[in-house]
Design a protein around this motif. Sequence first.
Motif, PDB file in Angstrom:
ATOM      1  N   ASN A 127       0.842  -1.193   0.000  1.00 35.55           N
ATOM      2  CA  ASN A 127       0.000   0.000   0.000  1.00 35.55           C
ATOM      3  C   ASN A 127       0.880   1.247   0.000  1.00 35.55           C
ATOM      4  OD1 ASN A 127      -1.219   2.116   2.165  1.00 35.55           O
ATOM      5  ND2 ASN A 127      -2.839   1.286   0.896  1.00 35.55           N
ATOM      6  N   CYS A 128       0.418   2.297  -0.655  1.00 31.35           N
ATOM      7  CA  CYS A 128       1.233   3.509  -0.794  1.00 31.35           C
ATOM      8  C   CYS A 128       1.651   4.090   0.554  1.00 31.35           C
ATOM      9  CB  CYS A 128       0.486   4.562  -1.616  1.00 31.35           C
ATOM     10  SG  CYS A 128      -1.195   4.916  -1.035  1.00 31.35           S
ATOM     11  N   SER A 129       0.734   4.148   1.502  1.00 34.12           N
ATOM     12  CA  SER A 129       1.065   4.704   2.811  1.00 34.12           C
ATOM     13  C   SER A 129       2.046   3.820   3.566  1.00 34.12           C
ATOM     14  CB  SER A 129      -0.216   4.893   3.635  1.00 34.12           C
ATOM     15  OG  SER A 129      -1.077   5.802   3.001  1.00 34.12           O
ATOM     16  N   THR A 130       1.935   2.516   3.360  1.00 33.95           N
ATOM     17  CA  THR A 130       2.866   1.582   3.998  1.00 33.95           C
ATOM     18  C   THR A 130       4.272   1.781   3.459  1.00 33.95           C
ATOM     19  OG1 THR A 130       1.074  -0.051   4.210  1.00 33.95           O
ATOM     20  CG2 THR A 130       3.325  -0.832   4.498  1.00 33.95           C
ATOM     21  N   ILE A 131       4.403   1.926   2.142  1.00 33.66           N
ATOM     22  CA  ILE A 131       5.717   2.143   1.541  1.00 33.66           C
ATOM     23  C   ILE A 131       6.369   3.381   2.126  1.00 33.66           C
ATOM     24  CG2 ILE A 131       6.930   2.758  -0.598  1.00 33.66           C
ATOM     25  CD1 ILE A 131       4.891   1.012  -2.103  1.00 33.66           C
ATOM     26  N   ILE A 132       5.624   4.473   2.152  1.00 31.70           N
ATOM     27  CA  ILE A 132       6.170   5.736   2.654  1.00 31.70           C
ATOM     28  C   ILE A 132       6.590   5.585   4.117  1.00 31.70           C
ATOM     29  CG2 ILE A 132       5.547   8.124   3.209  1.00 31.70           C
ATOM     30  CD1 ILE A 132       3.765   7.996   0.614  1.00 31.70           C
ATOM     31  N   MET A 133       5.777   4.903   4.920  1.00 28.87           N
ATOM     32  CA  MET A 133       6.107   4.746   6.334  1.00 28.87           C
ATOM     33  C   MET A 133       7.317   3.842   6.549  1.00 28.87           C
ATOM     34  SD  MET A 133       3.752   3.780   9.632  1.00 28.87           S
ATOM     35  CE  MET A 133       3.401   2.058   9.267  1.00 28.87           C
ATOM     36  N   PRO A 243      -7.772  17.566   1.475  1.00 31.95           N
ATOM     37  CA  PRO A 243      -7.956  18.229   0.178  1.00 31.95           C
ATOM     38  C   PRO A 243      -6.643  18.680  -0.446  1.00 31.95           C
ATOM     39  CG  PRO A 243      -8.545  19.717   1.942  1.00 31.95           C
ATOM     40  CD  PRO A 243      -8.235  18.404   2.592  1.00 31.95           C
ATOM     41  N   VAL A 244      -5.811  17.703  -0.760  1.00 39.52           N
ATOM     42  CA  VAL A 244      -4.515  17.908  -1.412  1.00 39.52           C
ATOM     43  C   VAL A 244      -4.523  17.026  -2.657  1.00 39.52           C
ATOM     44  CG1 VAL A 244      -2.047  17.390  -1.199  1.00 39.52           C
ATOM     45  CG2 VAL A 244      -3.264  18.480   0.698  1.00 39.52           C
ATOM     46  N   TYR A 245      -4.004  17.516  -3.755  1.00 35.65           N
ATOM     47  CA  TYR A 245      -4.065  16.744  -5.002  1.00 35.65           C
ATOM     48  C   TYR A 245      -3.137  15.537  -4.995  1.00 35.65           C
ATOM     49  CZ  TYR A 245      -6.914  20.274  -7.354  1.00 35.65           C
ATOM     50  OH  TYR A 245      -7.940  21.116  -7.717  1.00 35.65           O
ATOM     51  N   ARG A 246      -1.900  15.741  -4.527  1.00 36.12           N
ATOM     52  CA  ARG A 246      -0.913  14.672  -4.700  1.00 36.12           C
ATOM     53  C   ARG A 246       0.120  14.720  -3.584  1.00 36.12           C
ATOM     54  NH1 ARG A 246       1.395  12.542 -10.399  1.00 36.12           N
ATOM     55  NH2 ARG A 246       3.251  11.459  -9.688  1.00 36.12           N
ATOM     56  N   SER A 247       0.579  13.567  -3.153  1.00 37.57           N
ATOM     57  CA  SER A 247       1.617  13.378  -2.138  1.00 37.57           C
ATOM     58  C   SER A 247       0.987  13.210  -0.755  1.00 37.57           C
ATOM     59  CB  SER A 247       2.621  14.537  -2.135  1.00 37.57           C
ATOM     60  OG  SER A 247       3.899  14.098  -1.743  1.00 37.57           O
ATOM     61  N   HIS A 248       1.229  12.047  -0.157  1.00 35.70           N
ATOM     62  CA  HIS A 248       0.703  11.729   1.170  1.00 35.70           C
ATOM     63  C   HIS A 248       1.662  12.213   2.252  1.00 35.70           C
ATOM     64  CE1 HIS A 248      -2.358   9.521  -0.746  1.00 35.70           C
ATOM     65  NE2 HIS A 248      -2.016   8.285  -0.456  1.00 35.70           N
ATOM     66  N   ALA A 249       1.105  12.603   3.387  1.00 34.86           N
ATOM     67  CA  ALA A 249       1.899  12.970   4.563  1.00 34.86           C
ATOM     68  C   ALA A 249       1.494  12.076   5.727  1.00 34.86           C
ATOM     69  CB  ALA A 249       1.688  14.439   4.913  1.00 34.86           C
ATOM     70  N   GLU A 250       2.452  11.840   6.633  1.00 36.45           N
ATOM     71  CA  GLU A 250       2.202  10.980   7.780  1.00 36.45           C
ATOM     72  C   GLU A 250       2.886  11.553   9.017  1.00 36.45           C
ATOM     73  OE1 GLU A 250       2.210   6.918   5.018  1.00 36.45           O
ATOM     74  OE2 GLU A 250       3.610   7.075   6.696  1.00 36.45           O
ATOM     75  N   VAL A 318       6.671  12.676   4.293  1.00 36.30           N
ATOM     76  CA  VAL A 318       5.872  13.038   3.123  1.00 36.30           C
ATOM     77  C   VAL A 318       6.469  12.385   1.879  1.00 36.30           C
ATOM     78  CG1 VAL A 318       4.830  14.924   1.824  1.00 36.30           C
ATOM     79  CG2 VAL A 318       5.425  15.268   4.228  1.00 36.30           C
ATOM     80  N   GLY A 319       5.610  11.810   1.033  1.00 34.92           N
ATOM     81  CA  GLY A 319       6.089  11.195  -0.199  1.00 34.92           C
ATOM     82  C   GLY A 319       5.004  11.144  -1.257  1.00 34.92           C
ATOM     83  N   ASP A 320       5.423  11.170  -2.500  1.00 39.29           N
ATOM     84  CA  ASP A 320       4.505  11.097  -3.633  1.00 39.29           C
ATOM     85  C   ASP A 320       3.996   9.668  -3.744  1.00 39.29           C
ATOM     86  OD1 ASP A 320       3.411  10.737  -6.250  1.00 39.29           O
ATOM     87  OD2 ASP A 320       4.423  12.557  -6.903  1.00 39.29           O
ATOM     88  N   GLN A 321       2.711   9.479  -3.459  1.00 42.75           N
ATOM     89  CA  GLN A 321       2.185   8.114  -3.387  1.00 42.75           C
ATOM     90  C   GLN A 321       1.975   7.492  -4.760  1.00 42.75           C
ATOM     91  OE1 GLN A 321       0.239  10.675  -3.435  1.00 42.75           O
ATOM     92  NE2 GLN A 321      -1.626  10.081  -4.495  1.00 42.75           N
ATOM     93  N   ILE A 322       1.967   8.267  -5.820  1.00 46.76           N
ATOM     94  CA  ILE A 322       1.832   7.680  -7.152  1.00 46.76           C
ATOM     95  C   ILE A 322       3.195   7.213  -7.661  1.00 46.76           C
ATOM     96  CG2 ILE A 322       1.096   8.063  -9.539  1.00 46.76           C
ATOM     97  CD1 ILE A 322      -0.896  10.088  -8.531  1.00 46.76           C
ATOM     98  N   ARG A 323       4.256   7.935  -7.271  1.00 46.10           N
ATOM     99  CA  ARG A 323       5.599   7.531  -7.664  1.00 46.10           C
ATOM    100  C   ARG A 323       6.144   6.481  -6.681  1.00 46.10           C
ATOM    101  NH1 ARG A 323       7.691  10.925 -11.889  1.00 46.10           N
ATOM    102  NH2 ARG A 323       9.856  10.386 -11.472  1.00 46.10           N
ATOM    103  N   LYS A 324       6.762   6.909  -5.598  1.00 46.46           N
ATOM    104  CA  LYS A 324       7.334   5.935  -4.680  1.00 46.46           C
ATOM    105  C   LYS A 324       6.277   5.047  -4.064  1.00 46.46           C
ATOM    106  CE  LYS A 324      10.247   3.594  -2.383  1.00 46.46           C
ATOM    107  NZ  LYS A 324      10.849   2.441  -3.098  1.00 46.46           N
ATOM    108  N   GLY A 325       5.089   5.583  -3.854  1.00 45.76           N
ATOM    109  CA  GLY A 325       4.031   4.787  -3.256  1.00 45.76           C
ATOM    110  C   GLY A 325       3.373   3.794  -4.186  1.00 45.76           C
ATOM    111  N   ALA A 326       3.746   3.795  -5.453  1.00 49.58           N
ATOM    112  CA  ALA A 326       3.114   2.872  -6.405  1.00 49.58           C
ATOM    113  C   ALA A 326       4.060   2.517  -7.548  1.00 49.58           C
ATOM    114  CB  ALA A 326       1.822   3.481  -6.931  1.00 49.58           C
ATOM    115  N   ALA A 327       4.056   3.329  -8.615  1.00 46.58           N
ATOM    116  CA  ALA A 327       4.752   2.961  -9.851  1.00 46.58           C
ATOM    117  C   ALA A 327       6.256   2.837  -9.672  1.00 46.58           C
ATOM    118  CB  ALA A 327       4.435   3.976 -10.945  1.00 46.58           C
ATOM    119  N   LEU A 328       6.883   3.786  -9.001  1.00 47.74           N
ATOM    120  CA  LEU A 328       8.334   3.736  -8.843  1.00 47.74           C
ATOM    121  C   LEU A 328       8.757   2.516  -8.044  1.00 47.74           C
ATOM    122  CD1 LEU A 328      11.185   4.912  -9.119  1.00 47.74           C
ATOM    123  CD2 LEU A 328      10.720   6.291  -7.082  1.00 47.74           C
TER     124      LEU A 328
END
Length: 343
Positions: A127-133, A243-250, A318-328
Amino acid sequence: MKKYNVAILGATGAVGQEFLSLIEERNFPFANLKLLASKRSAGKVIKFMGKDYVVEEATNESFKDVQIALFAGGSASTVFAPAAVKSGAVVIDNSSAFRMDPEVPLVVPEVNPEAIKNHKGIIANPNCSTIIMTMALKPIYDKVKIKRVVVSTYQAVSGGGKEAIDELEQQVKAIAENRPVEAKILPGASLAKHYQIAFNLIPQIDVFKDNGYTKEEMKMIDETHKILDDYGMGITATTIRVPVYRSHAESINLELEDDLSIDEVKSALSNFEGVIVKDNPDEMEYPMPLYTSNQDEVFIGRIRKDYSIKNGLNLWVVGDQIRKGAALNALQIAEYMIKHNMF
């Protein structure tokens, strides 16, 4: 360099499009590229690296002669992953379908690359949030064992897909123009109720489980245990759509088994591949979604002691969940396998 036949399932979606961007950016060694999607998207033409590719409808026969199958996620994974493996492809899957299967490695390449060698045709992207954490936890965990993790997330609407991005944009415009606000997507298009996300926070991502946690929260808990191979670590999570377009924060609070100085924490994080420490309170410098979007790294700041408990530590991640959190992350798994001759 040897080149590989690559298929992207879900090529027209946000993660599929990110796969294409990263393949070009990173000069990924592909020979032939096959773009797959649902019947609805079949026939669409995507221009990539100066060539027109026609999107094909995914079938069980789509993976013939494919060595690397990048699955963008969704229910299609359970349908087509077995067929892809049977055809001889290695599937790197971004859905939740196989993550907790004991036969399937769950991998963040910087954190647990050794798990890759145990694959049986399918490798799961967390999961994207798991990767970032876990990118923040691992360098600390390697120094001192972590007893407990308390994480609260601030997740961008793009985690809910293109429709959620569009909904936020439309709601902001409606409010600015004093028009009625419509909510049809969040917290989830398939759920019974929908709430305005513009100028609001929604404390629900995915469905609720019987224990009161959402499925997203339980993903973070269960997946982190599996990735770090530590099922005794206490983890609790609260996941919030913002209400943020991109990049998850934790916001992550840790209880460590032994003391680590702030300098030791910063050194461990700074020396970890894929992490950037941005932590300068005197200059008001810290990570923010607006400035971490479209970046490959996970950014960490607000590093400070938690004086309410022994060996306590606070992090802002904080990390871009579409890049590191998924595709990258998925592409890095493939790159690791190429580098170590695993195909």
